[in-house]
Scaffold this motif. Structure first.
Motif, PDB file in Angstrom:
ATOM      1  N   ARG A   3       0.797  -1.229   0.000  1.00 19.39           N
ATOM      2  CA  ARG A   3       0.000   0.000   0.000  1.00 19.39           C
ATOM      3  C   ARG A   3       0.827   1.276   0.000  1.00 19.39           C
ATOM      4  O   ARG A   3       0.304   2.360  -0.215  1.00 19.39           O
TER       5      ARG A   3
ATOM      6  N   GLU B  58      -1.397   6.768  -7.910  1.00 23.53           N
ATOM      7  CA  GLU B  58      -1.377   5.310  -7.717  1.00 23.53           C
ATOM      8  C   GLU B  58      -2.680   4.833  -7.088  1.00 23.53           C
ATOM      9  O   GLU B  58      -3.257   3.833  -7.512  1.00 23.53           O
ATOM     10  N   ARG B  59      -3.108   5.569  -6.079  1.00 25.34           N
ATOM     11  CA  ARG B  59      -4.319   5.149  -5.365  1.00 25.34           C
ATOM     12  C   ARG B  59      -5.533   5.142  -6.303  1.00 25.34           C
ATOM     13  O   ARG B  59      -6.326   4.205  -6.321  1.00 25.34           O
TER      14      ARG B  59
ATOM     15  N   PHE C 156       5.974   8.164  -5.284  1.00 21.15           N
ATOM     16  CA  PHE C 156       4.666   8.006  -5.912  1.00 21.15           C
ATOM     17  C   PHE C 156       4.289   9.293  -6.626  1.00 21.15           C
ATOM     18  O   PHE C 156       5.117  10.201  -6.759  1.00 21.15           O
TER      19      PHE C 156
ATOM     20  N   ILE D 277       0.636  -1.804  -4.841  1.00 24.28           N
ATOM     21  CA  ILE D 277       1.200  -0.583  -5.447  1.00 24.28           C
ATOM     22  C   ILE D 277       2.553  -0.852  -6.108  1.00 24.28           C
ATOM     23  O   ILE D 277       2.952  -0.173  -7.059  1.00 24.28           O
TER      24      ILE D 277
ATOM     25  N   MET E  15      -5.251   2.275  -8.664  1.00 22.64           N
ATOM     26  CA  MET E  15      -5.547   0.994  -8.012  1.00 22.64           C
ATOM     27  C   MET E  15      -7.055   0.779  -7.910  1.00 22.64           C
ATOM     28  O   MET E  15      -7.554  -0.330  -8.109  1.00 22.64           O
TER      29      MET E  15
END
Ligand code: PHE
Length: 338
Positions: free
Chosen positions: A199, A308-309, A204, A320, A312
């Motif tokens: 996570r 990224e979040r 990032f 990740i 996802m």
């Protein structure tokens, strides 16, 4: 004996063919493991001593003739192939393997697209930042406990220089150079000293947004976010939960309603059905003042999200680290037009 070699030499010199299979058979019969050349070399031992020299020379001539012949015929064959391609422009071209964008680039471009459509510009800034732009100007003075929210990589020899922990630093730079009205988003790479897990990662990407004008209200913020989440996720319900950021007041975290239909929904939303997707708030008057904007005249909102979040959630990716390993089997699944 020597006459046999001479006979072969004549045959080799006379041989010609435009047929790939015939050429290959010729090669095998002369130069193959059990071919004529090898058997003649094996016979060399039985040749009487006084004939050895002449025989050897003849044999070498034959060997060279065979190699030259094979090369010549094969290159003729290849030329024929190339000529055929060149002389027929309608021929199907060789298949070209096209690449595709990295999923993070796909999602970043979608986010950019959504905000530029409502008038936001794109701004960028340095990844190596100074303390002022990353922290102090954002109402995070030295020793402020909220600095702990973002574990920072500092440059060892100069504590004033660091790797930016968010792209809010770009917004500070933008405000220093521009007067309102300001509508800008800043996509970019950010760095935090995190333990790498499924996570969290040290590197990032974020997109942060800033809107400053006269009479900007919290309702404007909510409406903009509603438009954004609807554009990106389709019909979606959001909620704003009170939160704290030093640079915004009031501050909120934005949750999107994900649903609670499957076991996976239950697991990723921790049983609530809601997922946090970004932070936001009304820009703190101190920040405006630090950046040379009069807080009595202007107000604004800011928001920030991790690419990224979002990726996802959009693609249902559970780890990740997959974004950074660059395994082609993972990457080639993301075809996108943007
Ligand atoms: N800068 C914050 C972060 O990186 C996100 C944020 C941006 C929150 C703007 C509120 C307003 O966590």
């Amino acid at each position: 004996m020597i006459d046999r070699v001479k006979e072969h030499l004549e045959q080799v010199n006379a041989f010609t063919s435009k047929d790939a299979q015939a050429i290959e058979e010729f090669r095998i019969s002369y130069a193959g493991k059990k071919g004529i050349l090898n058997s003649l070399f094996a016979a060399f031992r039985e040749v009487p001593a006084d004939e050895k020299k002449a025989f050897g020379q003849e044999l070498n001539t034959l060997k060279t003739a065979v190699t030259d012949k094979i090369k010549e015929l094969q290159s003729q064959l290849n030329n024929k192939g190339v000529k055929a391609i060149l002389s027929d422009p309608t021929r199907t071209p060789f298949p070209i393997q096209t690449g595709n964008r990295h999923p993070l680039a796909v999602v970043k471009n979608r986010i950019i697209d959504i905000f530029t459509q409502i008038g936001f510009t794109i701004s960028e800034g340095p990844e190596i930042e100074d303390d002022w732009h990353n922290f102090t100007a954002l109402n995070l003075p030295e020793y402020h406990p909220a600095r702990d929210m973002q574990d920072t990589f500092f440059i060892q020899t100069d504590p004033d220089i660091l790797l930016r922990t968010h792209t809010s630093s770009v917004q500070v730079r933008y405000m220093e150079r521009n007067q309102p009205p300001i509508r800008t988003i800043s996509p970019g790479r950010v760095f935090r000293n995190e333990a790498i897990s499924s996570r969290a990662h040290c590197i990032f990407h974020q997109v942060e947004g800033l809107y400053i004008a006269k009479n900007v209200s919290f309702a404007d913020l909510k409406q903009t976010l509603q438009y954004f989440t609807e554009s990106l996720f389709g019909n979606s319900k959001i909620r704003l939960r009170p939160s704290y950021f030093p640079f915004t007041e009031p501050s909120a975290e934005v949750d999107i309603y994900w649903g609670l239909e499957t076991e996976t929904d239950y697991r990723i939303t921790k049983g609530t059905g809601w997922l946090e997707i970004m932070g936001c708030g009304m820009v703190d008057p101190n920040v405006l003042e630090n950046c040379g904007i009069d807080p009595n005249e202007y107000s604004g909102f800011a928001f920030g999200m991790g690419i990224e979040r979002i990726a996802m959630l959009l693609y249902q990716i559970s780890d990740i680290r997959l974004f950074f390993e660059n395994d082609v089997r993972f990457l080639k699944q993301f075809k996108a037009t943007l």
